[in-house]
Design an enzyme around this catalytic site. Structure first.
Site, PDB file in Angstrom:
ATOM      1  N   ARG A 119      -4.196  10.949   4.083  1.00 11.09           N
ATOM      2  CA  ARG A 119      -3.099  11.900   4.230  1.00 11.09           C
ATOM      3  C   ARG A 119      -2.063  11.763   3.135  1.00 11.09           C
ATOM      4  NH1 ARG A 119      -1.599  14.032   7.959  1.00 11.09           N
ATOM      5  NH2 ARG A 119       0.546  13.466   7.510  1.00 11.09           N
ATOM      6  N   ARG A 143       0.336  14.800  12.875  1.00  7.67           N
ATOM      7  CA  ARG A 143       0.784  14.501  11.507  1.00  7.67           C
ATOM      8  C   ARG A 143       1.013  15.784  10.671  1.00  7.67           C
ATOM      9  NH1 ARG A 143      -1.010   9.158  10.037  1.00  7.67           N
ATOM     10  NH2 ARG A 143       0.650   9.223   8.497  1.00  7.67           N
ATOM     11  N   PRO A 144       1.815  16.725  11.157  1.00  9.49           N
ATOM     12  CA  PRO A 144       2.063  17.930  10.363  1.00  9.49           C
ATOM     13  C   PRO A 144       2.839  17.603   9.079  1.00  9.49           C
ATOM     14  CG  PRO A 144       3.473  17.880  12.296  1.00  9.49           C
ATOM     15  CD  PRO A 144       2.548  16.703  12.406  1.00  9.49           C
ATOM     16  N   VAL A 145       2.872  18.562   8.157  1.00  9.01           N
ATOM     17  CA  VAL A 145       3.615  18.367   6.900  1.00  9.01           C
ATOM     18  C   VAL A 145       4.665  19.464   6.729  1.00  9.01           C
ATOM     19  CG1 VAL A 145       1.846  17.055   5.680  1.00  9.01           C
ATOM     20  CG2 VAL A 145       1.781  19.577   5.639  1.00  9.01           C
ATOM     21  N   ASP A 146       5.115  20.016   7.865  1.00  4.26           N
ATOM     22  CA  ASP A 146       6.068  21.141   7.803  1.00  4.26           C
ATOM     23  C   ASP A 146       7.364  20.782   7.074  1.00  4.26           C
ATOM     24  OD1 ASP A 146       6.187  19.468  10.125  1.00  4.26           O
ATOM     25  OD2 ASP A 146       7.753  20.748  10.922  1.00  4.26           O
ATOM     26  N   LEU A 147       7.811  19.543   7.208  1.00  8.32           N
ATOM     27  CA  LEU A 147       9.083  19.178   6.541  1.00  8.32           C
ATOM     28  C   LEU A 147       8.902  19.156   5.020  1.00  8.32           C
ATOM     29  CD1 LEU A 147      10.517  16.379   8.859  1.00  8.32           C
ATOM     30  CD2 LEU A 147      10.758  18.858   9.025  1.00  8.32           C
ATOM     31  N   LYS A 170       0.852  -1.211   0.000  1.00 10.73           N
ATOM     32  CA  LYS A 170       0.000   0.000   0.000  1.00 10.73           C
ATOM     33  C   LYS A 170       0.874   1.242   0.000  1.00 10.73           C
ATOM     34  CE  LYS A 170      -1.803   1.540   4.031  1.00 10.73           C
ATOM     35  NZ  LYS A 170      -1.485   2.950   4.348  1.00 10.73           N
ATOM     36  N   ASN A 171       1.855   1.293   0.900  1.00 14.24           N
ATOM     37  CA  ASN A 171       2.620   2.535   1.070  1.00 14.24           C
ATOM     38  C   ASN A 171       3.638   2.768  -0.024  1.00 14.24           C
ATOM     39  OD1 ASN A 171       1.036   3.020   3.234  1.00 14.24           O
ATOM     40  ND2 ASN A 171       2.586   2.547   4.783  1.00 14.24           N
ATOM     41  N   CYS A 198      -4.835  12.909  12.406  1.00 16.11           N
ATOM     42  CA  CYS A 198      -5.596  11.658  12.337  1.00 16.11           C
ATOM     43  C   CYS A 198      -5.512  11.032  13.726  1.00 16.11           C
ATOM     44  CB  CYS A 198      -5.021  10.742  11.265  1.00 16.11           C
ATOM     45  SG  CYS A 198      -3.508   9.965  11.782  1.00 16.11           S
ATOM     46  N   ILE A 254       7.699   7.058  17.214  1.00 12.58           N
ATOM     47  CA  ILE A 254       7.428   7.795  15.969  1.00 12.58           C
ATOM     48  C   ILE A 254       6.181   8.672  16.082  1.00 12.58           C
ATOM     49  CG2 ILE A 254       6.986   7.575  13.484  1.00 12.58           C
ATOM     50  CD1 ILE A 254       9.712   6.465  14.138  1.00 12.58           C
ATOM     51  N   ASP A 259       4.447   0.673  12.240  1.00 17.68           N
ATOM     52  CA  ASP A 259       3.220   0.082  11.681  1.00 17.68           C
ATOM     53  C   ASP A 259       3.018  -1.361  12.111  1.00 17.68           C
ATOM     54  OD1 ASP A 259       3.334   1.827   8.468  1.00 17.68           O
ATOM     55  OD2 ASP A 259       2.818   2.459  10.499  1.00 17.68           O
ATOM     56  N   ARG A 292      -8.773  -0.309   4.348  1.00 15.95           N
ATOM     57  CA  ARG A 292      -7.816   0.647   3.779  1.00 15.95           C
ATOM     58  C   ARG A 292      -6.471  -0.027   3.519  1.00 15.95           C
ATOM     59  NH1 ARG A 292      -7.480   6.357   6.654  1.00 15.95           N
ATOM     60  NH2 ARG A 292      -5.910   6.440   5.024  1.00 15.95           N
TER      61      ARG A 292
HETATM   62  C1  EPZ Z   1       4.322   6.986   6.402  1.00 14.73           C
HETATM   63  O1  EPZ Z   1       3.559   8.044   6.945  1.00 14.73           O
HETATM   64  C2  EPZ Z   1       3.365   5.804   6.297  1.00 14.73           C
HETATM   65  N1  EPZ Z   1       2.262   6.136   5.408  1.00 14.73           N
HETATM   66  C3  EPZ Z   1       2.815   5.463   7.695  1.00 14.73           C
HETATM   67  O2  EPZ Z   1       1.995   4.306   7.571  1.00 14.73           O
HETATM   68  C4  EPZ Z   1       3.992   5.131   8.609  1.00 14.73           C
HETATM   69  O3  EPZ Z   1       3.514   4.898   9.909  1.00 14.73           O
HETATM   70  C5  EPZ Z   1       4.981   6.308   8.632  1.00 14.73           C
HETATM   71  O4  EPZ Z   1       5.400   6.623   7.286  1.00 14.73           O
HETATM   72  C6  EPZ Z   1       6.216   6.004   9.463  1.00 14.73           C
HETATM   73  O5  EPZ Z   1       6.865   4.877   8.938  1.00 14.73           O
HETATM   74  C7  EPZ Z   1       2.452   6.063   4.074  1.00 14.73           C
HETATM   75  O6  EPZ Z   1       3.535   5.739   3.592  1.00 14.73           O
HETATM   76  C8  EPZ Z   1       1.279   6.415   3.210  1.00 14.73           C
HETATM   77  P1  EPZ Z   1       6.451  10.275   8.545  1.00 14.73           P
HETATM   78  P2  EPZ Z   1       4.186   9.548   6.964  1.00 14.73           P
HETATM   79  O7  EPZ Z   1       6.467  11.531   7.730  1.00 14.73           O
HETATM   80  O8  EPZ Z   1       5.029   9.753   5.762  1.00 14.73           O
HETATM   81  C9  EPZ Z   1       6.244  13.610  11.922  1.00 14.73           C
HETATM   82  C10 EPZ Z   1       0.060   3.018   7.763  1.00 14.73           C
HETATM   83  O9  EPZ Z   1      -0.464   2.505   8.763  1.00 14.73           O
HETATM   84  N2  EPZ Z   1       6.281  14.563  10.810  1.00 14.73           N
HETATM   85  O10 EPZ Z   1       7.612   9.337   8.431  1.00 14.73           O
HETATM   86  O11 EPZ Z   1       3.086  10.484   7.246  1.00 14.73           O
HETATM   87  C11 EPZ Z   1       4.995  12.756  11.934  1.00 14.73           C
HETATM   88  O12 EPZ Z   1       3.947  13.410  12.604  1.00 14.73           O
HETATM   89  C12 EPZ Z   1       0.593   4.426   7.854  1.00 14.73           C
HETATM   90  O13 EPZ Z   1       0.217   2.463   6.650  1.00 14.73           O
HETATM   91  C13 EPZ Z   1       6.390  15.921  11.081  1.00 14.73           C
HETATM   92  O14 EPZ Z   1       6.421  16.345  12.241  1.00 14.73           O
HETATM   93  O15 EPZ Z   1       5.121   9.463   8.258  1.00 14.73           O
HETATM   94  C14 EPZ Z   1       5.466  11.522  12.675  1.00 14.73           C
HETATM   95  O16 EPZ Z   1       5.427  11.769  14.061  1.00 14.73           O
HETATM   96  C15 EPZ Z   1       0.311   5.064   9.214  1.00 14.73           C
HETATM   97  N3  EPZ Z   1       6.444  16.804  10.045  1.00 14.73           N
HETATM   98  C16 EPZ Z   1       6.917  11.381  12.220  1.00 14.73           C
HETATM   99  O17 EPZ Z   1       7.314  12.676  11.749  1.00 14.73           O
HETATM  100  C17 EPZ Z   1       6.402  16.393   8.734  1.00 14.73           C
HETATM  101  O18 EPZ Z   1       6.478  17.238   7.819  1.00 14.73           O
HETATM  102  C18 EPZ Z   1       7.123  10.372  11.093  1.00 14.73           C
HETATM  103  O19 EPZ Z   1       6.198  10.686  10.067  1.00 14.73           O
HETATM  104  C19 EPZ Z   1       6.304  15.006   8.472  1.00 14.73           C
HETATM  105  C20 EPZ Z   1       6.246  14.117   9.522  1.00 14.73           C
END
Ligand code: EPZ
Length: 421
Positions: free
Chosen positions: A94, A123-127, A22-23, A118, A330, A308, A400
């Protein structure tokens, strides 16, 4: 809303076919926006999230053709009608944010709804946004939307992530393929899904080095072409089903499973007296002599133990012969399966980011409620071992991320059915 009923207590025996990831698919599909030629994906999983991503891309004007019962997707973005990713779609998934980088890189503008939080965290997207700004994008946040512009295209930059982010690495990796000059992503995510994306982008003509390591270097090119790419096996589905015979007993072969995708899980399973053997078709997991051993586990970015699989591992440890500690590093709120497991007789004490799990003799079936995709499946796993009947509500979470879950478990002798409500 449908629910799933499981009559637990029987050891498992059989084979489970592992689907495409999926991912991986959720980041490969938006890569189609980087070219006007056809991107063909095979071994795609048939999941609600893939349907949502398809709807989003179609809303932008991407032509998407499904074949082979939805396992082959042909995507063509040669006549985009819009670069607006609407809140109605983004709020449901997301990963929609992953259209932002490609749209900016190839079309020079995009309006993408902020995903919002969620169940598992803010789950911010600031990065993602800081990285795109470093590449020259002009971003404005207004009315819950990201208004992004790069009229003269993006420019390569060196971006160092303060902590690992899978999505930000994917978004910026895709954007960098068409930027002018060289982009270096430092402290990049190393997940297999990133490597799979880089493999596909290289087939499309991108110049990428270092994927799978913590520094990725991308030399921008003028244009990308189409290609055909097979989605890699889903390591989280694989890991989830590997825990099924561990928790319920018996022996199950995971067809298509690859040891390297779940090495950190295998280390923990073997520590817990579970047998894991490679076979010609995949991986055979068995628990036939005695209880699961207690252990400590802490989630970490790949190659560490996947967040996960944390909920699924916790379910297994509820029946271990001792006390285990589960640390979630995480996400800030990813223990919501714990109160539901308590309803089934588990002994779990959550202290901030750590859960102390004291193994019990048995779990009892009960009506339980899912709150997110992986919490849902951890309750299904607990139901496999529990005495009596377990009803897992809100199974739309499951749909999902787990294709044909009932059929796959029924094929291993599990008494499971979906009750339509
Ligand atoms: C991906 O989410 C996966 N989703 C998630 O799987 C997985 O849990 C996660 O990576 C960690 O491995 C998909 O690939 C679609 P991150 P993502 O950016 O990219 C914080 C599932 O069950 N963060 O690595 O959103 C964030 O809040 C899902 O299949 C910021 O602060 O995860 C988290 O605490 C759930 N700012 C940490 O970093 C940002 O700009 C890691 O998030 C981005 C992230």
């Amino acid at each position: 809303m449908d629910k799933i009923a499981i009559k637990g207590g029987k050891p498992l025996s059989g084979r489970i076919e592992i689907a495409g990831a999926k991912n991986a698919c959720l980041t490969l599909m938006p890569a189609a926006l980087l070219t006007d030629e056809t991107l063909e994906l095979t071994n795609a999983p048939r999941l609600a999230d893939i349907e949502t991503m398809t709807k989003l891309l179609v809303s932008l004007g991407v032509a998407v053709e499904l074949s082979e019962q939805g396992r082959r997707l042909a995507l063509r973005a040669n006549a985009l009608e819009s670069t607006l990713a609407h809140y109605e779609i983004v709020r449901r998934m997301r990963a929609s944010i992953l259209v932002l980088g490609p749209l900016l890189a190839r079309h020079g503008h995009a309006t993408v709804s902020l995903p919002g939080g969620c169940a598992i965290g803010a789950r911010p997207v600031d990065l993602h946004l800081k990285g795109l700004e470093a590449m020259g994008a002009d971003l404005e946040l207004k009315d819950g939307y990201i208004h992004a512009k790069a009229p003269t295209g993006l420019t390569g930059a060196t971006i160092e992530f303060p902590f690992v982010s899978v999505g930000a690495t994917e978004n910026l990796l895709m954007a960098a393929t068409l930027a002018k000059g060289v982009t270096v992503l430092k402290n990049a995510a190393r997940e297999p899904e990133i490597v799979d994306l880089a493999r596909c982008l290289r087939k499309m003509g991108a110049e990428i080095d270092g994927d799978g390591e913590d520094t990725i270097e991308i030399e921008g090119v003028d244009r990308l072409k189409g290609c055909t790419h097979r989605v890699l096996a889903d390591r989280i589905e694989l890991g989830t089903y590997m825990i099924a015979p561990a928790i319920a007993g018996g022996s199950v072969e995971m067809v298509g499973g690859k040891r390297r995708l779940v090495a950190s899980l295998i280390e923990k399973l073997e520590e817990a007296n579970i047998s894991v053997e490679d076979t010609d078709d995949g991986i055979l997991v068995s628990r036939t002599n005695g209880p699961v051993g207690a252990l400590d586990v802490s989630t970490a970015p790949y190659p560490g133990f996947p967040t996960d699989l944390q909920a699924q591992m916790m379910s297994m440890l509820c029946l271990a012969d001792g006390v285990s500690r589960v640390e979630e590093t995480i996400f800030e709120n990813r223990f919501m399966h714990a109160p539901e497991l308590l309803r089934m007789g588990a002994k779990i004490d959550v202290q901030g980011g750590t859960a102390v799990v004291t193994g019990v003799e048995k779990l009892r079936g009960a009506p339980v409620m899912a709150t997110d995709l992986r919490a849902s499946v951890s309750l299904i796993l607990a139901g496999l071992a529990a005495e009596g009947e377990t009803f897992v509500n809100r199974v739309y979470h499951l749909d999902r991320g787990y294709e044909q879950l009932e059929e796959k478990l029924r094929g291993c002798g599990v008494d499971i059915e979906r009750i339509k409500e």
